[in-house]
Design a protein around this motif. Structure first.
Motif, mmCIF file in Angstrom:
data_model
loop_
_atom_site.group_PDB
_atom_site.id
_atom_site.type_symbol
_atom_site.label_atom_id
_atom_site.label_comp_id
_atom_site.label_asym_id
_atom_site.label_seq_id
_atom_site.Cartn_x
_atom_site.Cartn_y
_atom_site.Cartn_z
ATOM 1 N N ILE A 186 0.854 -1.185 0.000
ATOM 2 C CA ILE A 186 0.000 0.000 0.000
ATOM 3 C C ILE A 186 0.891 1.237 0.000
ATOM 4 C CG2 ILE A 186 -1.721 1.324 1.321
ATOM 5 C CD1 ILE A 186 -2.873 -1.380 2.239
ATOM 6 N N VAL A 187 0.619 2.132 -0.941
ATOM 7 C CA VAL A 187 1.421 3.348 -1.050
ATOM 8 C C VAL A 187 0.525 4.556 -0.843
ATOM 9 C CG1 VAL A 187 2.795 4.772 -2.615
ATOM 10 C CG2 VAL A 187 3.057 2.287 -2.666
ATOM 11 N N TRP A 200 -0.753 7.512 7.010
ATOM 12 C CA TRP A 200 0.236 6.430 7.091
ATOM 13 C C TRP A 200 0.083 5.649 8.398
ATOM 14 C CZ3 TRP A 200 4.414 5.462 10.392
ATOM 15 C CH2 TRP A 200 5.220 4.397 9.994
ATOM 16 N N GLN A 201 -0.071 6.419 9.497
ATOM 17 C CA GLN A 201 -0.250 5.783 10.812
ATOM 18 C C GLN A 201 -1.464 4.863 10.795
ATOM 19 O OE1 GLN A 201 1.355 6.045 13.685
ATOM 20 N NE2 GLN A 201 2.739 7.796 13.442
ATOM 21 N N GLU A 202 -2.541 5.393 10.286
ATOM 22 C CA GLU A 202 -3.799 4.659 10.320
ATOM 23 C C GLU A 202 -3.736 3.387 9.475
ATOM 24 O OE1 GLU A 202 -7.279 6.886 9.092
ATOM 25 O OE2 GLU A 202 -8.357 4.967 8.933
ATOM 26 N N LEU A 203 -3.206 3.544 8.255
ATOM 27 C CA LEU A 203 -3.182 2.381 7.361
ATOM 28 C C LEU A 203 -2.151 1.348 7.795
ATOM 29 C CD1 LEU A 203 -3.762 4.039 3.891
ATOM 30 C CD2 LEU A 203 -5.360 2.702 5.245
ATOM 31 N N SER A 204 -1.048 1.829 8.363
ATOM 32 C CA SER A 204 -0.049 0.881 8.863
ATOM 33 C C SER A 204 -0.681 0.044 9.956
ATOM 34 C CB SER A 204 1.150 1.601 9.479
ATOM 35 O OG SER A 204 1.724 2.451 8.557
ATOM 36 N N HIS A 205 -1.440 0.727 10.793
ATOM 37 C CA HIS A 205 -2.079 0.037 11.894
ATOM 38 C C HIS A 205 -3.100 -0.975 11.370
ATOM 39 C CE1 HIS A 205 -3.441 -0.572 15.931
ATOM 40 N NE2 HIS A 205 -4.697 -0.404 15.531
ATOM 41 N N ARG A 206 -3.838 -0.528 10.380
ATOM 42 C CA ARG A 206 -4.934 -1.360 9.894
ATOM 43 C C ARG A 206 -4.483 -2.528 9.022
ATOM 44 N NH1 ARG A 206 -9.920 1.361 7.035
ATOM 45 N NH2 ARG A 206 -9.210 3.085 8.312
ATOM 46 N N PHE A 207 -3.506 -2.267 8.167
ATOM 47 C CA PHE A 207 -3.155 -3.312 7.194
ATOM 48 C C PHE A 207 -1.737 -3.847 7.325
ATOM 49 C CE2 PHE A 207 -6.400 -0.733 5.129
ATOM 50 C CZ PHE A 207 -7.319 -1.710 4.833
ATOM 51 N N GLY A 208 -0.866 -3.031 7.873
ATOM 52 C CA GLY A 208 0.549 -3.375 7.767
ATOM 53 C C GLY A 208 1.058 -4.371 8.777
ATOM 54 N N GLY A 217 -2.399 -17.651 -1.141
ATOM 55 C CA GLY A 217 -1.139 -17.259 -1.731
ATOM 56 C C GLY A 217 -0.574 -16.003 -1.080
ATOM 57 N N HIS A 218 -1.343 -15.378 -0.218
ATOM 58 C CA HIS A 218 -0.844 -14.175 0.444
ATOM 59 C C HIS A 218 -0.402 -14.455 1.872
ATOM 60 C CE1 HIS A 218 -2.357 -10.681 -2.174
ATOM 61 N NE2 HIS A 218 -2.143 -11.750 -2.911
ATOM 62 N N GLN A 219 -0.605 -15.682 2.313
ATOM 63 C CA GLN A 219 -0.327 -15.970 3.713
ATOM 64 C C GLN A 219 1.130 -15.714 4.043
ATOM 65 O OE1 GLN A 219 -1.755 -18.006 1.564
ATOM 66 N NE2 GLN A 219 -3.476 -19.109 2.456
ATOM 67 N N GLY A 220 1.302 -15.037 5.173
ATOM 68 C CA GLY A 220 2.663 -14.836 5.648
ATOM 69 C C GLY A 220 3.300 -13.555 5.154
ATOM 70 N N TRP A 221 2.683 -12.879 4.235
ATOM 71 C CA TRP A 221 3.256 -11.643 3.711
ATOM 72 C C TRP A 221 2.724 -10.465 4.531
ATOM 73 C CZ3 TRP A 221 6.900 -9.314 1.176
ATOM 74 C CH2 TRP A 221 6.702 -8.024 0.648
ATOM 75 N N VAL A 222 3.618 -9.678 5.066
ATOM 76 C CA VAL A 222 3.201 -8.491 5.810
ATOM 77 C C VAL A 222 3.201 -7.304 4.850
ATOM 78 C CG1 VAL A 222 3.716 -6.982 7.761
ATOM 79 C CG2 VAL A 222 4.189 -9.431 7.921
ATOM 80 N N VAL A 223 2.043 -6.699 4.715
ATOM 81 C CA VAL A 223 1.867 -5.634 3.709
ATOM 82 C C VAL A 223 2.626 -4.365 4.128
ATOM 83 C CG1 VAL A 223 0.179 -4.154 2.547
ATOM 84 C CG2 VAL A 223 -0.396 -6.519 3.103
ATOM 85 N N PRO A 224 3.612 -3.940 3.340
ATOM 86 C CA PRO A 224 4.266 -2.680 3.684
ATOM 87 C C PRO A 224 3.356 -1.503 3.334
ATOM 88 C CG PRO A 224 5.529 -3.935 2.032
ATOM 89 C CD PRO A 224 4.178 -4.562 2.144
ATOM 90 N N VAL A 225 3.326 -0.523 4.215
ATOM 91 C CA VAL A 225 2.579 0.706 3.929
ATOM 92 C C VAL A 225 3.613 1.822 3.785
ATOM 93 C CG1 VAL A 225 0.797 2.305 4.736
ATOM 94 C CG2 VAL A 225 0.611 -0.134 5.263
#
Ligand SMILES: Nc1nc2c(ncn2[C@@H]2O[C@H](COP(=O)(O)OP(=O)(O)OP(=O)(O)O)[C@@H](O)[C@H]2O)c(=O)[nH]1
Ligand SMILES: [Mg+2]
Length: 359
Positions: A186-187, A200-208, A217-225
């Motif tokens: 997420i950018v 950034w704070q909010e989305l990192s908290h929510r998704f990152g 196929g996405h398991q284990g990947w931590v989404v960078p924000v």
């Protein structure tokens, strides 16, 4: 020599021509694509989606130049959200990618999405293979997320970048549309805008922070924000690093192949659904049978479920009327290529003759 052979030898003109044939739904295009298939399929396909004007083209151009400097062979497919609006948007994308366009070896192709759901040109998957045939090992597809569920991009790309701006809160539809759901990265672009840090704070908290569940196929990947400013080239190194990290993750976990297979199957099913629906309506909408049933539905004398059941009895008939691909190609050779834009797979200009006559 056929187009596929020329493309494999690096002929850019043949690549452009084949992409056009695929866009137009020409059987000849699919046949050439078939010849390419044994030679392609290994490129890293990166999708960039997000609201209109969020900076997708600017970011795509910047990261393309960086990948090229890492000796990657880069292709870009920019999908024009508004084919109706003429060439404005296409040119807009190209202007933002000027640097990339000048960079040696980066091939950029714009395409119109032609109403295909999800904002991704139906021909984009074929175009990706054409670029791979040219030797590209990294293909960036820019698509517009504009309030639609952009699941098609998800099906075409190995890595999806969801690119938004700090005022994404106004785009609440995005949340519903699942743009965040499909993003592997997420950018938040336009970090020079107010509220960037908070977003950034909010989305990192929510998704990152949490390893994602959900999509196989996405398991284990931590989404960078990430926070970027594409127009001044700020944060673009981190974005390139994140894309490379995701690719490494897919490869090392063995998920890459499985994900690619699943996505190819799902895309084909989507195409099949689209195509059935389109052919059905093209051939039946004006038939007396169709109109009679619809009139009964409109008057409340027939329920929609029964109506659909009855209308679907026509499907077998539709299948029977589609001529085999070979026959269509031969017809084309004798009649030449028509001007009409293809809507169908293996579209043939003579095919519509019976259209509208019904049973
Ligand atoms: N202030 C600011 N402007 C930016 C930034 N990144 C891109 N822009 C500008 O935003 C405008 C839109 O950028 P594009 O790259 O065309 O955005 P896009 O998402 O590709 O737009 P569409 O393809 O039309 O959906 C351009 O004028 C860019 O120069 C940024 O980080 N900050
Ligand atoms: Mg753009």
């Amino acid at each position: 020599m056929g187009l596929a052979e020329n493309i494999l030898m690096g002929d850019v003109k043949s690549a452009a021509r084949l992409i056009s044939l695929i866009e137009e739904g020409e059987t000849e295009g699919y046949r050439e694509l078939q010849h390419l298939l044994p030679h392609v399929g290994g490129a890293h396909v990166i999708g960039i989606t997000g609201p209109a004007g969020s900076g997708k083209s600017t970011a795509a151009g910047k990261i393309a130049v960086r990948f090229a400097s890492q000796r990657r062979k880069v292709g870009i497919i920019a999908i024009d959200p508004t084919s109706m609006r003429g060439r404005g948007a296409l040119l807009g994308d190209r202007v933002r990618m000027k640097e990339a366009e000048k960079a040696d070896g980066i091939f950029i192709r714009s395409m119109a999405h032609r109403g295909y759901p999800g904002g991704v040109a139906r021909a984009a998957t074929g175009a990706t293979h054409v670029l791979e045939g040219l030797g590209k090992d990294l293909v960036i597809i820019e698509s517009v997320g504009a309030g639609q569920t952009d699941t098609t991009l998800f099906l075409l790309a190995d890595t999806v970048i969801t690119l938004i701006t700090p005022d994404y809160g106004d785009e609440i539809q995005l949340m519903k549309a699942g743009l965040f759901e499909i993003g592997d990265i997420i950018v938040i672009n336009k970090s020079d805008r107010p509220g960037a840090e908070d977003a950034w704070q909010e989305l990192s908290h929510r998704f990152g922070r949490t390893a994602r569940q959900g999509h196989q196929g996405h398991q284990g990947w931590v989404v960078p924000v990430l926070l970027t400013r594409a127009d001044t080239d700020t944060g673009m190194d981190a974005l390139v690093d994140a894309v490379n990290a995701h690719w490494k993750f897919l490869k090392e976990s063995g998920l890459w192949k499985k994900q690619k297979q699943e996505k190819a199957r799902s895309f084909t099913e989507l195409l099949l659904k689209e195509e059935l629906w389109k052919r059905f309506l093209e051939r039946r909408r004006t038939s007396s049978h169709f109109r009679q049933i619809m009139a009964l539905v409109e008057d409340g004398r027939k329920d929609p479920y029964t109506a659909v059941d009855e209308l679907l009895q026509d499907v077998q008939d539709i299948m029977d009327t589609v001529p085999p691909a070979e026959k269509k190609s031969r017809q084309k050779q004798t009649t030449g290529r028509g001007k009409g834009k293809g809507t169908g797979i293996g579209k043939d200009k003579g095919e519509g003759k019976g259209r509208g006559k019904g049973k």
